[in-house]
Design a protein around this motif. Sequence first.
Motif: not given
Length: 467
Positions: A340-343, A345
């Motif tokens: 999520k959002n490039g990482k 999580d």
Amino acid sequence: MTFEQENEQLLQDILENSFYAGFKDESKKRYESSCLEMNITASCNQKCEYCYLTKYGASLYPAAIRKEDDILKNMELLIDYFLENQMHPGYLDLFSGEIWGTPFGNRVFDKIMDGIRRGWGIRYIMIASNMSFLMDKKRFENVERYIAAFKKSGCRLVFSASVDGLFLDETQRSFREKKKNNDRTPDFYDKLFSWCKEKHYAFHPMVAAHGIEYWIENYKWWQHMFAKYHLNPFEYGMYLEVRNDEWTIEKIDHYLNFVNFMMDYDFRELCGGEMDNFVRESIEHSISDKGYFPYVVLNTGNTYNCTVNTALTVRMGDLAIGPCHRTHYEPFVYGKYRVKNGKIDGIDANNVQLANLILNGAHDKTMMQCEKCPVSHICMRGCLGAQYESSGEILKPCPTVCQLQKARIIFLYLKYTSMGVFDFIERSNDIQKRNYIDYFKECALNLKEGEPNLWNYWEIKTNQKIY
């Protein structure tokens, strides 16, 4: 908390206890050999007769998730996640089709190297390889360059030679590109042995039902090559059986012919006919942590004889966590790292029950038929992936593999007795070895009592070989 959230938390807790805690603090490792395994891709330049990727690769690692850029991006995400959570495995296994020395393989190495430069604690990388990069000057130079670069970073990059030998490679491990088979020349094998000697890399030929009738001659070739390059065969060779459900009675009989020859040859040629030398390599070898070969006397306790307990295995095409690289079938995926959002999580759970059974359960309580088997604790045991491919049940042993393992135990009991190995140990003052052998004999005789017909059949076959 929803049911899904409870499952996610439970899976997170299981992974924390099984792997993460030891990655954060080495003193908390559940197993000394605990590691991270990145399952890079199933695409390979060979089509081995017995290989599960040849037969089932599309299900284990679907083509849709084998895109190189996605795999590399997921590697970066996973390394970032480990760094953020201060998890340093120390040991990293790279499982893959043969990509080493290619542009894609180079980019895989670059991602790991970048992680190490940013403080990721990796000091040892193991790769099983068919060593075909030795046939290509540019690929070989690339591999050499990365070995040196990792060494400079304080990390040893190790290749284990997955090569079956002169008498089997062409028929059992052919290249997809047919003309490449012509490159497997005597010069290739000489370069392979010379390079492995220089790097101190070992060999792990696979003893499969396919081609088992050629293994006596093949073993002679291996010993010739070890002698030619002055390599210790006990240190450099490991001969693991392929535990596919393909071991017919005839194939098992050929296998026992091979093991009988191997034991006689090793006792006579490698141990000089000296019983103490042979015991050191066969029995003490069993007690130690050296590589496997078919006549070791096992005492495996209640864990699996593979990496499902010790390796956190992640399929890099989609960040799926599974028991091992051979069990990444969708029903058996423990879960997938959520991005999520490039990482990363968190984790989306899939089969938490299986994760708990395999990572926290005792082997003989988990595996159908093993709980009441008298030789469960001295058995090499089956392969979970092969079991699923055979019966559709991941925890149900393959019938022919059970037959192979029991036949092997009966043979070893009778062979070691006839050689005087057990008597030699009983006369020694070494309590550990005596207890070790006494337990093996107790289990074997319980098998004789419980399955007399099976024992009698293989006793007759064994006596025909050893007398």
